[in-house]
Design a protein around this motif. Structure first.
Motif, PDB file in Angstrom:
ATOM      1  N   PRO A 378      50.588   2.799 -38.818  1.00 32.10           N
ATOM      2  CA  PRO A 378      51.784   3.059 -39.620  1.00 32.10           C
ATOM      3  C   PRO A 378      53.084   2.891 -38.834  1.00 32.10           C
ATOM      4  N   ALA A 379      53.003   2.937 -37.492  1.00 33.35           N
ATOM      5  CA  ALA A 379      54.199   2.802 -36.657  1.00 33.35           C
ATOM      6  C   ALA A 379      54.634   1.353 -36.476  1.00 33.35           C
ATOM      7  N   GLU A 380      53.873   0.413 -37.015  1.00 28.90           N
ATOM      8  CA  GLU A 380      54.229  -1.011 -36.919  1.00 28.90           C
ATOM      9  C   GLU A 380      55.617  -1.242 -37.501  1.00 28.90           C
ATOM     10  N   PHE A 381      56.435  -2.055 -36.812  1.00 29.20           N
ATOM     11  CA  PHE A 381      57.830  -2.171 -37.232  1.00 29.20           C
ATOM     12  C   PHE A 381      58.465  -3.442 -36.686  1.00 29.20           C
ATOM     13  N   ALA A 382      59.361  -4.002 -37.469  1.00 28.48           N
ATOM     14  CA  ALA A 382      60.246  -5.074 -37.007  1.00 28.48           C
ATOM     15  C   ALA A 382      61.615  -4.810 -37.617  1.00 28.48           C
ATOM     16  N   PRO A 383      62.691  -4.881 -36.833  1.00 28.56           N
ATOM     17  CA  PRO A 383      64.039  -4.604 -37.353  1.00 28.56           C
ATOM     18  C   PRO A 383      64.431  -5.597 -38.446  1.00 28.56           C
ATOM     19  N   GLU A 384      65.268  -5.135 -39.360  1.00 33.77           N
ATOM     20  CA  GLU A 384      65.655  -5.977 -40.488  1.00 33.77           C
ATOM     21  C   GLU A 384      66.335  -7.263 -40.025  1.00 33.77           C
ATOM     22  N   ASP A 385      67.175  -7.163 -38.991  1.00 32.45           N
ATOM     23  CA  ASP A 385      67.858  -8.368 -38.496  1.00 32.45           C
ATOM     24  C   ASP A 385      66.853  -9.408 -38.009  1.00 32.45           C
ATOM     25  N   ASP A 386      65.793  -8.949 -37.337  1.00 35.08           N
ATOM     26  CA  ASP A 386      64.773  -9.881 -36.852  1.00 35.08           C
ATOM     27  C   ASP A 386      63.982 -10.469 -38.013  1.00 35.08           C
ATOM     28  N   CYS A 387      63.717  -9.640 -39.033  1.00 34.59           N
ATOM     29  CA  CYS A 387      62.996 -10.155 -40.210  1.00 34.59           C
ATOM     30  C   CYS A 387      63.820 -11.232 -40.913  1.00 34.59           C
ATOM     31  N   VAL A 388      65.127 -11.009 -41.005  1.00 31.55           N
ATOM     32  CA  VAL A 388      66.013 -12.019 -41.613  1.00 31.55           C
ATOM     33  C   VAL A 388      66.026 -13.288 -40.762  1.00 31.55           C
TER      34      VAL A 388
END
Length: 404
Positions: A378-388
């Motif tokens: 559940p701690a998996e994450f990527a910042p919104e800027d990187d996703c964009v």
């Protein structure tokens, strides 16, 4: 899109996702995919193996550029593994339409079914079936923890299991498949050490997938009373299993590989009972085949040696295996050229549908930076800027491939 998809299959207690193949959560994910396709005027279809396709242009024209990933999850998995690739694919198409791109090749977005293998124990079932790497007979033998077979689960979900099998005609339409995925590791983040905030590499290109496989270890001993059986009289398979887990860590470290016992089944599974059977599943991956063979062989040897000492019977079954996969160099180099030539190229120990399909069509992968490297959690994450940034990179790639 992210807000709509995010609640589906989420466990309230753990915060993780339980989107297993052919369950209610899977049905909701599939309905979401179909809604996204139809909202964009794309031609929607489900293939014989339950994989979803959304087409822009005429599929029969051939030489199509295809992108996408999967929507299912591991037990209590994160939000990004798989869904980021599907969401980004639709978002990249939106970006290309905003740019006024003129497509010269058909384009498709896909959702491959049962990529994680959480329910039936075999990864990439949808793409393996399509590519002919899993036979119908072998698929019919797959069962979940409750004994429900794959065909029965598909039928209950409204699909025809009699239709599953190789799909060479469909794959022959595909000229290139590009999968975007959150990085499962922190190689990109590690490259950014010392970089100024907001700089570094948000996106990378995959070079290869390490060889990897899953092995089932069955340790059979003798059930007995935990309170009355002398230690010297015990045939306890849990001891053998425990030593094997430690051996896996030692051998993987020596070989520069990874080895994990992440799933276990115990019989009779009582607090006051010595087990009669301990069944553990080994997942091992390495940079090359020789290293992987050495690690697994050494783990088996350690298990057998300890089993003999404990009076325990050992059986080892290889349940799945994927050799090293080098993504097509020409397509990989073309992605790098389109993205400006300065994109990091890195290998990965994680398996993907793109790896399975690489034997049938030219495939490539883009990775989005994962600052912590945590995945399957559940701690998996990527910042919104990187996703964009990932969406823009994917849009650039699709434009370079499909709008020439």
């Amino acid at each position: 899109m992210w807000r709509e998809l995010k609640p589906i299959g989420r466990n309230a207690d753990t915060g993780g996702y339980r989107r297993y193949a052919w369950t209610e959560a899977d049905r909701e994910c599939r309905a979401w995919f179909q809604e996204q396709a139809e909202a964009r005027g794309l031609a929607y279809e489900t293939d014989r193996n339950g994989n979803q396709w959304a087409w822009l242009g005429d599929p029969s024209a051939g030489d199509a550029v295809v992108t996408g990933s999967h929507l299912d999850s591991v037990p209590d998995g994160g939000a990004f593994d798989g869904p980021l690739g599907v969401v980004s694919s639709f978002a990249a198409l939106d970006e290309l339409r905003r740019r006024g791109a003129q497509f010269t090749r058909p384009l498709a977005v896909t959702n491959f079914g049962d990529e994680e293998g959480a329910r039936f124990g075999l990864a990439c079932v949808g793409s393996r079936l399509a590519a002919g790497q899993l036979t119908r007979e072998a698929a019919y033998e797959l069962r979940d923890g409750d004994g429900i077979s794959l065909p029965r689960a598909m039928e209950a979900a409204g699909y025809d299991p009699a239709a599953i099998g190789p799909d060479p005609e469909r794959l022959a339409r595909v000229g290139a498949f590009v999968e975007l995925h959150v990085e499962q590791g922190r190689a990109l983040a590690a490259m950014d050490s010392g970089s100024a905030a907001g700089t570094g590499h948000a996106v990378g290109i995959a070079s290869a997938i390490w060889p990897h496989g899953r092995w089932r270890f069955d340790f059979r001993g003798e059930a007995n009373h935990a309170g009355t059986t002398r230690l010297v009289d015990r045939r306890d398979p849990m001891l053998t299993y425990a030593e094997t887990v430690l051996a896996a860590r030692r051998e993987a470290e020596l070989a520069g590989a990874v080895a994990t016992f992440g799933k276990i089944s115990v019989e009779p599974n009582g607090v006051n009972a010595i087990p009669s059977l301990v069944r553990g599943w080994l997942d091992s991956r390495a940079p090359d085949q020789a290293a992987l063979d050495a690690v697994v062989t050494a783990i088996e040897h350690a298990a057998k040696e300890r089993a003999d000492r404990d009076g325990v019977d050992l059986a080892v079954v290889r349940e799945s295996f994927t050799p090293v996969i080098e993504f097509e160099h020409a397509l990989r180099d073309e992605l790098n050229r389109i993205l400006g030539g300065a994109v990091p190229v890195l290998g990965t120990g994680a398996g993907h549908d793109a790896g399975i399909l690489s034997a049938s069509v030219p495939t490539a992968m883009l990775f989005v930076r994962n600052p912590t490297g945590v995945s399957h959690s559940p701690a998996e994450f990527a910042p919104e800027d990187d996703c964009v940034a990932g969406v823009i990179a994917l849009a650039d790639v699709l434009e370079g491939l499909a709008c020439r």
